[in-house]
Enzyme design. Structure first.
Site, PDB file in Angstrom:
ATOM      1  N   CYS A  43      -8.707 -20.752 -63.851  1.00 12.37           N
ATOM      2  CA  CYS A  43      -8.782 -19.379 -64.372  1.00 12.37           C
ATOM      3  C   CYS A  43     -10.223 -18.923 -64.628  1.00 12.37           C
ATOM      4  O   CYS A  43     -10.581 -17.796 -64.326  1.00 12.37           O
ATOM      5  CB  CYS A  43      -7.972 -19.269 -65.651  1.00 12.37           C
ATOM      6  SG  CYS A  43      -6.502 -20.293 -65.680  1.00 12.37           S
ATOM      7  N   ASP A  75      -3.384 -22.211 -70.419  1.00 13.00           N
ATOM      8  CA  ASP A  75      -1.975 -22.124 -70.796  1.00 13.00           C
ATOM      9  C   ASP A  75      -1.090 -22.878 -69.817  1.00 13.00           C
ATOM     10  O   ASP A  75      -0.132 -23.544 -70.200  1.00 13.00           O
ATOM     11  CB  ASP A  75      -1.538 -20.658 -70.843  1.00 13.00           C
ATOM     12  CG  ASP A  75      -2.002 -20.000 -72.121  1.00 13.00           C
ATOM     13  OD1 ASP A  75      -2.986 -20.488 -72.703  1.00 13.00           O
ATOM     14  OD2 ASP A  75      -1.386 -19.009 -72.548  1.00 13.00           O
ATOM     15  N   CYS A 116      -8.886 -16.493 -68.589  1.00 15.60           N
ATOM     16  CA  CYS A 116      -7.575 -17.013 -68.991  1.00 15.60           C
ATOM     17  C   CYS A 116      -7.105 -16.340 -70.286  1.00 15.60           C
ATOM     18  O   CYS A 116      -7.905 -15.876 -71.095  1.00 15.60           O
ATOM     19  CB  CYS A 116      -7.645 -18.528 -69.151  1.00 15.60           C
ATOM     20  SG  CYS A 116      -6.015 -19.301 -69.226  1.00 15.60           S
ATOM     21  N   ASP A 117      -5.789 -16.382 -70.460  1.00 11.06           N
ATOM     22  CA  ASP A 117      -5.095 -15.497 -71.402  1.00 11.06           C
ATOM     23  C   ASP A 117      -5.821 -15.218 -72.719  1.00 11.06           C
ATOM     24  O   ASP A 117      -6.058 -14.069 -73.081  1.00 11.06           O
ATOM     25  CB  ASP A 117      -3.729 -16.077 -71.756  1.00 11.06           C
ATOM     26  CG  ASP A 117      -2.820 -16.207 -70.548  1.00 11.06           C
ATOM     27  OD1 ASP A 117      -3.280 -15.982 -69.420  1.00 11.06           O
ATOM     28  OD2 ASP A 117      -1.639 -16.529 -70.745  1.00 11.06           O
ATOM     29  N   LYS A 118      -6.109 -16.259 -73.501  1.00 13.60           N
ATOM     30  CA  LYS A 118      -6.586 -16.028 -74.862  1.00 13.60           C
ATOM     31  C   LYS A 118      -8.031 -15.567 -74.896  1.00 13.60           C
ATOM     32  O   LYS A 118      -8.485 -15.016 -75.899  1.00 13.60           O
ATOM     33  CB  LYS A 118      -6.430 -17.294 -75.714  1.00 13.60           C
ATOM     34  CG  LYS A 118      -5.032 -17.841 -75.736  1.00 13.60           C
ATOM     35  CD  LYS A 118      -4.013 -16.810 -76.124  1.00 13.60           C
ATOM     36  CE  LYS A 118      -2.605 -17.230 -75.790  1.00 13.60           C
ATOM     37  NZ  LYS A 118      -2.298 -17.366 -74.350  1.00 13.60           N
ATOM     38  N   CYS A 188      -3.883 -16.369 -63.349  1.00 14.16           N
ATOM     39  CA  CYS A 188      -2.545 -16.328 -62.757  1.00 14.16           C
ATOM     40  C   CYS A 188      -2.301 -14.963 -62.132  1.00 14.16           C
ATOM     41  O   CYS A 188      -2.630 -13.932 -62.716  1.00 14.16           O
ATOM     42  CB  CYS A 188      -1.502 -16.675 -63.813  1.00 14.16           C
ATOM     43  SG  CYS A 188      -1.648 -18.378 -64.371  1.00 14.16           S
ATOM     44  N   GLU A 438       4.210 -21.190 -76.076  1.00 13.95           N
ATOM     45  CA  GLU A 438       4.906 -20.359 -75.092  1.00 13.95           C
ATOM     46  C   GLU A 438       6.057 -21.159 -74.496  1.00 13.95           C
ATOM     47  O   GLU A 438       5.910 -22.350 -74.232  1.00 13.95           O
ATOM     48  CB  GLU A 438       3.957 -19.925 -73.978  1.00 13.95           C
ATOM     49  CG  GLU A 438       2.879 -18.982 -74.466  1.00 13.95           C
ATOM     50  CD  GLU A 438       1.950 -18.525 -73.348  1.00 13.95           C
ATOM     51  OE1 GLU A 438       1.976 -19.134 -72.262  1.00 13.95           O
ATOM     52  OE2 GLU A 438       1.202 -17.565 -73.561  1.00 13.95           O
ATOM     53  N   SER A 464       5.105 -16.994 -72.130  1.00 13.78           N
ATOM     54  CA  SER A 464       4.093 -16.730 -71.120  1.00 13.78           C
ATOM     55  C   SER A 464       4.366 -15.348 -70.531  1.00 13.78           C
ATOM     56  O   SER A 464       5.511 -14.881 -70.507  1.00 13.78           O
ATOM     57  CB  SER A 464       4.214 -17.783 -70.024  1.00 13.78           C
ATOM     58  OG  SER A 464       3.593 -17.335 -68.846  1.00 13.78           O
TER      59      SER A 464
HETATM   60 FE1  FES Z   1      -5.082 -19.211 -67.154  1.00 11.46          FE
HETATM   61 FE2  FES Z   1      -2.658 -18.281 -66.397  1.00 11.46          FE
HETATM   62  S1  FES Z   1      -3.151 -20.251 -67.170  1.00 11.46           S
HETATM   63  S2  FES Z   1      -4.522 -17.182 -66.578  1.00 11.46           S
END
Ligand code: FES
Length: 548
Positions: A43, A75, A116-118, A188, A438, A464
């Site tokens: 990511c 994640d 990445c997400d966070k 992702c 998640e 997620s």
């Molecule tokens: Fe990093 Fe999905 S695990 S954006």
């Protein structure tokens, strides 16, 4: 007085000489470049390279760049493991890290490179706290993989586990898919949490429209990163602090973007946290109200067929902004970090001929209802339903109760969950987990087994952005803090009414009072360290799970 000219800063100057800086460079504005690079996931894999390009842009515009790094948690790699507890906690650690570097080094301006997400909400939260001129650079989505003549993403991987469990896929096919699902660097590859939050950064005005859309490995990304360095310098010249950008109207536009693009349930947590850091009032129900009014105009996975790369080729979030503007759904009196207006963004957007990814609001892909905020006897302080633009529904079913994600996953994979069940997964909340894991392993298994529409999942954990199906998360108060979800027993009837926005436990009050008297919070056996600190300070999911 600059560090180059202050007699008392000679010791500090000596370290800058050691880094190769000239006195001329010391006199220039210093732009901190926060990268959330780690070599533990695809990511954020491009962040070092992007930081170097941003630094070139900063120099091009007359500034001196200084790069630094934070942690970041994958994640996907931690999903379904105890490591997932670190994910939401990392949001706070990343925000704290950037804030600390900003306070320590007194940068004149900042660029936060996020992926990445966070890392996306964390970067925004840090900028809100520091309030120095700043820009967010989203590093970009992964391209989809190709497998058996179709585009695939990480969503297909997780659902493959469910298909294997019911014999529709062989392990060798799952392994082959794993080799093809993720072809290179990037986040992702569809409207999961990271891309949802990239849109939030655009619509909040902190990220320049048209940059975050560019996939991580596209050639265009490097020059876009250089431009971001220049934008940071121009924001500094204009004295444009995040407090001028992060307004109630900007927050409204960000909520509209989540609703219009069928965004992740995690956006609810992160919008609440961003509002908290910016000192803006926001109640969880307001997000539900926006989702009730705004139709879904993009057909992005997980609720549609398209990937993030498809959105970029179609015209990106700029095109989405244009569609929303023409329908009067955005507030125009907002400030964007690159100095444009929303009308200019819309005018600058280039719609691909014949694109089918972004629809007009009058002819949406799906009706209003990306997310819904429910309340009721099972969630007095609220929870989030991923409605995904589906028809409203009423569902009553018997509860199947699990006190941890792993127990539930094992039951599903062994055929222990039946159509019509309402699966309850509890003690997975912000404090109880701790860390609010998640539940993608569970939702993937349900969808893969064909139970995604017939089994409802209710949890004080979260999902997620990849998750879909009948999923309700963020139930508050959480079980560990004595919320009613702690009192549910196998066989109790749970009622979900999406149109009425209610989630109820159909158990007589006297019986619930009896169970409440007998209930005790389980012993968590937490070791000293970041997890126990987090558990002690984290607030409710309905307050964004912030830690102050
Ligand atoms: Fe990093 Fe999905 S695990 S954006």
């Amino acid at each position: 007085m600059s560090i180059a000219d202050d007699p008392d800063r000679a010791p500090a100057r000596s370290h800058l000489y050691a880094m190769g800086l000239t006195e001329e460079e010391m006199r220039r504005p210093v732009v901190g470049i926060a990268s959330t690079w780690t070599g533990t996931m695809p990511c954020n894999l491009t962040h070092r390279e992007l930081a170097a390009r941003v630094a070139e842009g900063v120099r091009r515009a007359g500034g001196t760049p200084m790069e630094f790094n934070t942690v970041a948690v994958s994640d996907n790699l931690t999903m379904g493991t105890p490591g997932m507890r670190a994910s939401l906690i990392s949001r706070e650690v990343i925000a704290d890290s950037i804030e600390l570097m900003g306070r320590a080094h007194q940068f004149d301006a900042l660029v936060c490179i996020v992926g990445c997400d966070k890392t996306v909400p964390a970067g925004i939260m840090a900028l809100a706290r520091l309030d120095v001129p700043a820009v967010v650079l989203y590093s970009g989505s992964m391209l989809p993989g190709r497998w058996r003549d179709r585009d695939v993403t990480i969503q297909d991987m997780w659902e493959a586990l469910g298909e294997r469990a019911v014999g529709r896929m062989e392990q060798s096919e799952v392994d082959d898919l794993a080799r093809h699902a993720c072809p290179g660097a990037g986040t992702c590859a569809a409207q999961y949490t990271a891309n949802t939050m990239s849109g939030v950064a655009d619509f909040l005005g902190l990220a320049p429209f048209g940059v975050g859309d560019i996939p991580a490995v596209a050639d265009e990304k490097a020059e876009a990163a250089r431009r971001v360095g220049e934008v940071a310098m121009h924001a500094l010249e204009r004295g444009l602090r995040p407090s001028r950008v992060l307004t109630r109207d900007a927050l409204h536009n960000a909520m509209v973007s989540v609703a219009a693009m069928g965004g992740s349930t995690n956006a609810v947590l992160h919008l609440l946290a961003i509002a908290w850091e910016a000192g803006l009032p926001l109640r969880i129900d307001e997000i539900g109200a926006v989702c009730r009014q705004v139709p879904i105009v993009t057909g992005l996975k997980p609720s549609g067929p398209h990937t993030a790369a498809d959105l970029w080729r179609a015209g990106g979030t700029s095109l989405v902004a244009g569609r929303l503007l023409e329908a009067g759904l955005l507030r125009e009196d907002v400030t964007l970090v690159d100095g444009r207006t929303l009308r200019q963004v819309a005018a600058d957007s280039v719609e691909a001929d014949g694109q089918r990814v972004v629809a007009r609001v009058a002819e949406p892909v799906k009706p209003p209802g990306a997310l819904a905020i429910l309340r009721g006897s099972l969630a007095p302080d609220g929870c989030v339903l991923k409605l995904g633009g589906r028809e409203h529904f009423v569902r009553e079913g018997p509860a199947r109760v699990f006190d941890a994600e792993e127990e539930c996953f094992a039951a599903i994979q062994s055929g222990g969950v039946a159509e019509g069940d309402v699966v309850i997964v509890r003690y997975e909340g912000p404090a109880g987990g701790p860390g609010m894991r998640e539940m993608l392993s569970i939702t993937g298994a349900l969808v893969g087994q064909g139970l995604g529409e017939s089994v409802a999942l209710v949890t004080d954990g979260r999902f997620s952005g990849v998750s879909h199906g009948l999923v309700i998360g963020h139930v508050a108060p959480e079980a560990y803090r004595g919320g009613p979800i702690a009192l549910v027993e196998d066989g109790d009837t749970v009622r979900i009414d999406s149109a009425a926005a209610t989630l109820d436990l159909l158990v007589p009050d006297e019986e619930l009072a009896r169970r409440q008297t007998a209930w005790q919070a389980p012993d968590q056996h937490l070791e000293r360290g970041v997890v126990s600190k987090y558990a002690a300070t984290v607030r409710s999911a309905s307050d964004g799970a912030v830690t102050c």
